[in-house]
Design a protein around this motif. Structure first.
Motif, short mmCIF file in Angstrom:
data_model
loop_
_atom_site.label_atom_id
_atom_site.label_comp_id
_atom_site.label_asym_id
_atom_site.label_seq_id
_atom_site.Cartn_x
_atom_site.Cartn_y
_atom_site.Cartn_z
N SER A 1 0.92 -1.37 0.11
CA SER A 1 -0.19 0.23 0.45
C SER A 1 0.65 1.05 -0.32
O SER A 1 1.83 0.82 -0.09
CB SER A 1 -0.56 0.14 1.49
N CYS B 1 -9.74 1.42 6.25
CA CYS B 1 -9.48 1.74 5.55
C CYS B 1 -8.47 2.17 4.32
O CYS B 1 -8.17 2.87 5.70
CB CYS B 1 -11.03 1.74 3.14
N ALA B 2 -7.66 1.47 3.12
CA ALA B 2 -6.31 2.77 2.91
C ALA B 2 -5.20 2.18 3.98
O ALA B 2 -4.24 2.97 4.00
CB ALA B 2 -6.69 3.81 2.92
N HIS C 1 -7.99 -1.91 1.88
CA HIS C 1 -8.43 -1.93 0.25
C HIS C 1 -8.71 -0.53 0.30
O HIS C 1 -8.46 -0.22 1.39
CB HIS C 1 -9.81 -2.69 0.18
N PRO C 2 -8.78 -0.48 -0.81
CA PRO C 2 -8.62 1.21 -0.87
C PRO C 2 -10.14 1.88 -0.41
O PRO C 2 -11.11 1.49 -0.13
CB PRO C 2 -8.39 1.62 -2.38
#
Length: 802
Positions: free
Chosen positions: A670, A765-766, A800-801
């Motif tokens: 990421s 998220c992210a 996950h984005p």
């Protein structure tokens, strides 16, 4: 079983046959579907019924009147040709019970073929069809209930087109009662004597289905075979072998050694109770397509007194495993002769050897045990073992078909097939049944017909046996015969009077002295011009049996037919047999010969044009893991120019090795997170997730969290603040080191609590972080002890984005 499968009465009536379902009131269907005691409604469902109709029958193998508690019996539901049925239900109830309670049901059913049968979803004690389709027979096993149950009623219902057949008495209901312990160990025999008239002739054909494809576990590749078939047609006063009985010495030798000699001797000693000795050749290997080898077969006859038939053959190699039929009754209750019997066979244990695998060493069973069917739970090393206790796959099928009847018949119900006027000529084979180990020359042209008129004759052709590559595999005849008629005659000619072949000679009319015997043939086709057939249909000749008829004489039967020649080419021997019917009344020894031999000459043996080496061992699998292929080869040993050699020289088959290793797979890293501080020194992280976990020894997963330092602008502080902070930090490090040195001597072991659960993810998220801790279990009271610290772990989450 899937919950979506409805019981027979509703499922077949409402789905397969909507016309019938329309005739049922909605409240009736709804009530039946909701009823908790639905099992009791199976044999009382609504619908068009026919009572007392005999084209369908329910049969228990051996037709026993009594069952032995705990024993298994094969149950067959069949339709007589040309009838068929689409659906059925089979249930076993204690006598006098309705079936609406669990304790009303007796014994348990076992599925043989899951493609044909299954347990009913709404009534698990009942058996029904897997899919509605046209069928003529089904088979299941039924295990009898424990002692004290009493009589049991086996009931069946049939759905054919729009008709449901239900019977409380008749051919779809079988009553069988518990056997008295005093008669335990004896084969269940038909109680009623046979009331049929005349005699009947049958052909037994044995189809071996046991192969590496059907039974792959530990299948023996080199010596698999069926032994020679041995049996006989006999009376109920003599039983060759018994379900649940003990094996005789002859049966033992068949089951363990595949030798029929002793059992044939036992059969011939019962000459008054035996009509025909049944014999057929061994089959090496155990299975080959019918276009390679014809299925072994034998013909035999039955009469009113000797209307049962039994046979055995060994499944080899094995400790003492065999298949066969015991006391199969070919006489019907309607005083006729059974038209056809088809039985699928499972292996039986003769109870004389305790081996558990095909090639177990000899291990006699002491004391000897009773003959019983093998099961899938006998032993974990058994080739038939199934930890889930499923049924053993069938290993063979036997077909017993009536081919002729002789003498006046007295059937109460007429036969569907009138084989008194059937053509008994052997059918011409469309495919060559020559084994690959037998090499012949081409067939010669057909000879001229033996008949110069329109009466049927025979013509012949010959071939030479050039090589027999495996002496254990018999080679077929070198002569072939075909029915024919003289010039100008044709089987299709409507003006021809066509006749069947002669049926074998009848027994001599007397057992001692001069008598007569006869044989018959029948009209196959009458002339279309309406004229009568003038050819004779019966022949009679004199016969002499036991010329001396004094009380001191030894009475014997007539000689049987000659066996086939022992040699496939050149000089051999053939034999024929007869039996002793009565020993001399004065007690003296019977000196009459029961076996006669003479020489026989087969076509001349010739040189080998195509000689092959044995197959090599299978090669290693083409892959090191997973699915691959392996091959084996053989060599052409003789010169190719001596003859055509089209045999395959290489074979290939699939092979399976352990699964291939699967390495760990990860997602991409990421983006780096923001620095965790707003000024001064800090850190930032990035994460990645595991896509595929490692399996079968694959590469382990590397780190999933990475951390790096970050530096922002200096934090604003008062004058001298930074210098004082560095001094305090230096003093603290010195204090901790001193405490560590002191406590390491007093506390050599650091005790910690187990890891805590992971905390919630820091972001949704992210890319976030989860933490877990391992806390110190016991701390020192000394303020200087700092060497035992709490531990912390981090991992990535929610990468996950957003």
């Amino acid at each position: 079983m899937g919950a979506h499968l409805q019981p027979l009465a509703l499922r077949l009536l409402a789905l397969t046959f909507p016309l019938v379902a329309k005739g049922l009131p909605d409240e009736t269907l709804e009530k039946a579907a909701k009823s908790e005691g639905y099992c009791s409604r199976i044999l009382r469902a609504q619908g068009t019924r026919r009572e007392g109709y005999n084209e369908f029958s329910l049969r228990v193998e051996g037709d026993p009147e009594f069952y032995k508690p705990g024993n298994s019996y094969r149950v067959t539901l069949s339709a007589a040709t040309p009838a068929y049925f689409r659906g059925f239900t089979l249930i076993a109830l204690k006598e006098g019970k309705e079936g609406d309670k669990e304790e009303d049901h007796a014994g348990t059913f076992q599925i043989i073929d899951e493609e044909e049968t299954q347990f009913m979803s709404n009534c698990p004690v009942a058996v029904t069809e897997s899919t509605p389709r046209r069928r003529t027979r089904i088979q299941v096993f039924w295990t009898a209930p424990p002692t004290g149950t009493g009589c049991v009623i086996l009931k069946a219902s049939i759905v054919q087109k729009r008709i449901i057949y239900f019977q409380d008495e008749g051919s779809l209901t079988k009553k069988i009662c518990e056997q008295d312990s005093a008669s335990e160990g004896v084969t269940d025999k038909p109680i009623l004597d046979c009331c049929a008239c005349g005699t009947a002739k049958y052909r037994l054909t044995f189809y071996g289905n046991w192969s590496e494809k059907t039974h792959p576990k530990d299948f023996p590749r080199r010596t698999n075979h069926w032994s020679a078939i041995i049996g006989g047609s006999h009376s109920k006063n003599y039983i060759l072998w018994e379900y649940g009985g003990y094996a005789s010495e002859g049966v033992k030798q068949v089951a363990e050694l595949g030798s029929p000699v002793k059992m044939e001797e036992e059969i011939r000693q019962q000459s008054d109770e035996v009509l025909t000795v049944i014999k057929a050749k061994a089959q090496w290997p155990a299975w080959q397509p019918l276009n390679v080898r014809a299925a072994p077969s034998a013909e035999f006859s039955v009469d009113r007194h000797r209307h049962l038939m039994s046979f055995l053959t060994m499944l080899g190699p094995s400790p003492d495993w065999n298949v066969g039929l015991s006391a199969e009754d070919l006489c019907t209750k309607d005083c006729g002769w059974v038209q056809k019997v088809v039985q699928d066979l499972i292996p039986w244990d003769a109870g004389t050897d305790s081996g558990v695998t095909y090639e177990s060493p000899n291990k006699p069973t002491v004391p000897q045990e009773k003959i019983r069917p093998l099961t899938s739970l006998d032993h974990p090393q058994s080739p038939f073992y199934d930890p889930e206790g499923g049924s053993i796959k069938l290993v063979a099928r036997v077909v017993i078909e009536r081919i002729a009847r002789k003498g006046e018949q007295c059937n109460i119900v007429p036969d569907n097939i009138d084989d008194i006027v059937a053509d008994l000529a052997p059918e011409e084979k469309e495919e060559d049944d020559t084994p690959e180990t037998c090499i012949y020359s081409n067939w010669s042209p057909w000879s001229a017909c033996s008949s110069s008129t329109c009466e049927k004759g025979k013509r012949m052709r010959q071939r030479m046996l050039k090589a027999q590559l495996d002496l254990s595999v018999p080679c077929p005849d070198t002569q072939d015969f075909q029915p024919c008629m003289g010039p100008g005659c044709s089987d299709e000619d409507g003006s021809t009077c066509m006749m069947s072949d002669w049926i074998t000679w009848s027994p001599c009319s007397v057992s001692c002295g001069m008598g007569t015997r006869s044989r018959e043939r029948y009209v196959k086709q009458f002339p279309e011009d309406g004229s009568m057939c003038k050819v004779p249909t019966e022949e009679t000749e004199k016969c002499i049996v036991n010329e001396e008829c004094s009380p001191s004489s030894c009475l014997v039967t007539e000689w049987g037919e000659w066996d086939e020649c022992s040699a496939s080419c050149g000089m051999g021997m053939k034999r024929r047999h007869r039996m002793i019917k009565m020993t001399p009344a004065d007690g003296s020894m019977c000196k009459a010969e029961t076996t006669e031999a003479e020489k026989c000459m087969m076509p001349e043996c010739h040189t080998i044009p195509c000689l092959l080496s044995p197959w090599s061992e299978w090669s290693d699998c083409s892959v090191t893991c997973g699915k691959g292929m392996r091959t084996r080869q053989r060599m052409l040993k003789s010169a190719a120019e001596l003859g055509d050699c089209n045999e395959e020289l290489e074979q290939a088959e699939k092979c399976m090795l352990p699964e291939c290793p699967i390495d760990c797979e990860l997602t991409e890293w990421s983006q780096w997170s923001e620095c965790n501080t707003s000024c001064g020194k800090g850190h930032m992280i990035r994460t990645r997730m595991i896509k595929i976990e490692p399996q079968f020894g694959g590469t382990a997963c590397p780190e999933t969290v990475q951390r790096t330092k970050c530096r922002l602008r200096k934090c604003l502080r008062g004058p001298g603040m930074e210098k004082r902070r560095w001094k305090e930090a230096r003093e603290k490090r010195r204090s901790e080191q001193a405490k560590k040195n002191t406590d390491s001597e007093q506390y050599p072991v650091c005790r910690l609590k187990p890891w805590t659960a992971w905390t919630e993810c820091s972001t949704l998220c992210a890319g976030g972080i989860q933490e877990r801790y391992m806390m110190v279990k016991k701390r020192s009271k000394s303020t200087q002890f700092t060497s035992c610290k709490d531990k912390k772990e981090l991992r990535a989450c929610n990468v996950h984005p957003c």
